[in-house]
Scaffold this active site. Structure first.
Site, PDB file in Angstrom:
ATOM      1  CG  ASP A 123      -8.261   1.178   3.552  1.00  0.00           C
ATOM      2  OD1 ASP A 123      -9.232   0.286   2.835  1.00  0.00           O
ATOM      3  OD2 ASP A 123      -7.264   1.055   3.238  1.00  0.00           O
ATOM      4  CE  LYS A 165      -4.174  -1.629   2.119  1.00  0.00           C
ATOM      5  NZ  LYS A 165      -5.354  -1.274   3.398  1.00  0.00           N
ATOM      6  CE  LYS A 206       4.951   0.552  15.016  1.00  0.00           C
ATOM      7  NZ  LYS A 206       4.068  -0.944  14.857  1.00  0.00           N
ATOM      8  N   GLY A 247      -4.678   1.595  18.003  1.00  0.00           N
ATOM      9  CA  GLY A 247      -3.784   0.882  16.985  1.00  0.00           C
ATOM     10  C   GLY A 247      -3.230   2.300  16.459  1.00  0.00           C
ATOM     11  N   GLY A 281      -1.992   0.843   9.288  1.00  0.00           N
ATOM     12  CA  GLY A 281      -2.711   1.705   8.225  1.00  0.00           C
ATOM     13  C   GLY A 281      -4.379   1.834   8.540  1.00  0.00           C
ATOM     14  CG  ASN A 312      -7.644   1.318  -0.703  1.00  0.00           C
ATOM     15  OD1 ASN A 312      -8.055   2.295  -1.550  1.00  0.00           O
ATOM     16  ND2 ASN A 312      -8.715   0.659  -0.260  1.00  0.00           N
ATOM     17  NE  ARG A 364       2.471  -4.119  20.718  1.00  0.00           N
ATOM     18  CZ  ARG A 364       2.636  -5.419  20.232  1.00  0.00           C
ATOM     19  NH1 ARG A 364       2.508  -6.476  20.773  1.00  0.00           N
ATOM     20  NH2 ARG A 364       3.021  -5.301  18.948  1.00  0.00           N
TER      21      ARG A 364
HETATM   22  P1  ATR Z   1      -2.776  -2.362   9.572  1.00  0.00           P
HETATM   23  O1  ATR Z   1      -1.701  -1.444   8.751  1.00  0.00           O
HETATM   24  O2  ATR Z   1      -3.341  -3.491   8.760  1.00  0.00           O
HETATM   25  O3  ATR Z   1      -3.811  -1.522  10.417  1.00  0.00           O
HETATM   26  P2  ATR Z   1      -0.416  -3.323  11.200  1.00  0.00           P
HETATM   27  O4  ATR Z   1       0.278  -2.153  10.698  1.00  0.00           O
HETATM   28  O5  ATR Z   1      -0.085  -4.609  11.386  1.00  0.00           O
HETATM   29  O6  ATR Z   1      -2.020  -3.280  10.611  1.00  0.00           O
HETATM   30  O7  ATR Z   1      -0.918  -2.602  12.625  1.00  0.00           O
HETATM   31  C1  ATR Z   1      -1.364  -3.678  13.553  1.00  0.00           C
HETATM   32  C2  ATR Z   1      -1.719  -2.989  14.971  1.00  0.00           C
HETATM   33  O8  ATR Z   1      -2.077  -3.841  15.812  1.00  0.00           O
HETATM   34  C3  ATR Z   1      -0.635  -2.117  15.634  1.00  0.00           C
HETATM   35  O9  ATR Z   1      -1.134  -0.815  16.335  1.00  0.00           O
HETATM   36  C4  ATR Z   1      -0.096  -3.129  16.606  1.00  0.00           C
HETATM   37  O10 ATR Z   1       0.571  -2.324  17.855  1.00  0.00           O
HETATM   38  P3  ATR Z   1       2.124  -1.995  17.569  1.00  0.00           P
HETATM   39  O11 ATR Z   1       2.323  -0.867  16.923  1.00  0.00           O
HETATM   40  O12 ATR Z   1       2.776  -1.785  19.033  1.00  0.00           O
HETATM   41  O13 ATR Z   1       2.849  -3.236  16.930  1.00  0.00           O
HETATM   42  C5  ATR Z   1      -1.409  -3.682  17.112  1.00  0.00           C
HETATM   43  N1  ATR Z   1      -1.194  -4.923  17.880  1.00  0.00           N
HETATM   44  C6  ATR Z   1      -0.750  -6.078  17.372  1.00  0.00           C
HETATM   45  N2  ATR Z   1      -0.479  -7.214  18.286  1.00  0.00           N
HETATM   46  C7  ATR Z   1      -0.897  -6.586  19.274  1.00  0.00           C
HETATM   47  C8  ATR Z   1      -0.526  -6.838  20.872  1.00  0.00           C
HETATM   48  N3  ATR Z   1      -0.345  -8.073  21.248  1.00  0.00           N
HETATM   49  N4  ATR Z   1      -0.972  -6.011  21.853  1.00  0.00           N
HETATM   50  C9  ATR Z   1      -1.086  -4.597  21.657  1.00  0.00           C
HETATM   51  N5  ATR Z   1      -1.245  -4.148  20.218  1.00  0.00           N
HETATM   52  C10 ATR Z   1      -1.207  -5.274  19.196  1.00  0.00           C
END
Ligand code: ATR
Length: 286
Positions: free
Chosen positions: A113, A76, A167, A138, A141, A97, A163
């Site tokens: 999106d 993307k 970011k 979160g 993206g 996308n 978390r």
């Molecule tokens: P997308 O781009 O599809 O939204 P991504 O970039 O893979 O997905 O983001 C996944 C999200 O899930 C992130 O915000 C991630 O938190 P981190 O930035 O700290 O990695 C969050 N995430 C995944 N597993 C997690 C966990 N066990 N606890 C808390 N947050 C989690």
């Protein structure tokens, strides 16, 4: 590293989705349903394209007779430099996308999106409390799409919790520091009482992942809880929200409405998330 790429596609293919992996994509089900409904001939396909092949795919796509294609993980952002034009919203999000192929082979990138997420929220919960701040969990993206969509709807501000806080800070800096309040992960429960809408954009709650641990006890009665996870359709978060009598929104609609916006860009047709399509998609999720 670019590699040679031969795009062997049938003349009847009008559009497709590219990504890696791509097997799980529901986009073909959705677009095929609408192409049939709109009497548009040809097919919508899916193609695994890895990162080394992306540039060569994009070049080949200019002369392949396509109206366009969808782009999913992990391309993307990587696709942006290969396109001729990028719509302002996609540029701001740093992610595309949907690509439209012009009659001259020109390529324009869009991001549907944010509109998909907000359209689904407004259709599912038309009376959601817009006058209250929203809580987005979160910082991937999907979080960017949620933040852009909500700010476009003029919610007072967005509370953003991830978390990895850094970011979330980057999103706040890029998308509007004055309307995005970043909070620490361990303080996420303290954001619940003020939130009109709570959106989980993380992978937590998805099959194979732990559940999102969010205490909804302090949520207002009118708070809407939205989970973009669609596998399973009812996550632990949505179950907890329902048990408190809160309105919930599942993730299937975002997928469908981002596709509807792409369909409009390619074919100029307005399409809907009709019950037949929901049945087809739910059948795929079993
Ligand atoms: P997308 O781009 O599809 O939204 P991504 O970039 O893979 O997905 O983001 C996944 C999200 O899930 C992130 O915000 C991630 O938190 P981190 O930035 O700290 O990695 C969050 N995430 C995944 N597993 C997690 C966990 N066990 N606890 C808390 N947050 C989690």
């Amino acid at each position: 590293m670019a590699t040679d790429f031969t795009l062997n596609i049938p003349d009847t293919l009008r559009a497709l989705v590219i990504g890696d992996p791509i097997g799980q994509s529901l986009s073909p089900v959705i677009h095929t349903h609408w192409m049939e409904a709109c009497d548009i001939h040809g097919q919508y396909g899916k193609l695994a394209v890895n990162s080394d092949e992306l540039q060569a795919f994009v070049t080949a796509s200019r002369t392949a007779g396509l109206v366009g294609y969808n782009v999913t993980v992990p391309h993307k952002t990587a696709i942006l430099p290969f396109l001729d034009k990028v719509a302002p919203l996609a540029r701001q999000m740093g992610a595309v996308n949907t690509v439209k192929v012009g009659p001259d082979g020109g390529l324009t990138g869009f991001n549907t999106d944010a509109i998909g997420l907000i359209t689904h929220l407004k259709k599912s919960a038309p009376a959601y409390p817009k006058d209250k701040p929203a809580l987005v969990i979160g910082a991937g993206g999907a979080a960017r799409a949620a933040v852009m969509g909500l700010l476009g709807e003029q919610v007072p501000f967005v509370m953003l919790v991830n978390r990895t806080r850094a970011k979330a800070d980057v999103i706040a800096a890029e998308l509007g520091r004055d309307r995005i309040a970043v909070a620490d992960w361990q303080d996420r429960n303290d954001c619940v009482s003020a939130a009109g809408v709570i959106i989980n954009t993380t992978t937590l709650g998805m099959t194979g992942f732990p559940d999102l641990d969010l205490d909804l006890a302090s949520a207002g009665k009118d708070t809407v809880v939205y989970d973009i996870v669609y596998k399973p359709l009812e996550t632990a978060l949505l179950r907890a929200a329902k048990s408190r009598g809160l309105q919930t929104v599942d993730g299937l609609g975002m997928l469908v409405y981002q596709a509807a916006a792409a369909f409009k860009i390619w074919f100029g047709e307005e399409v809907a998330f009709d019950p037949e399509l929901r049945t087809k998609l739910e059948g795929q999720l079993l």
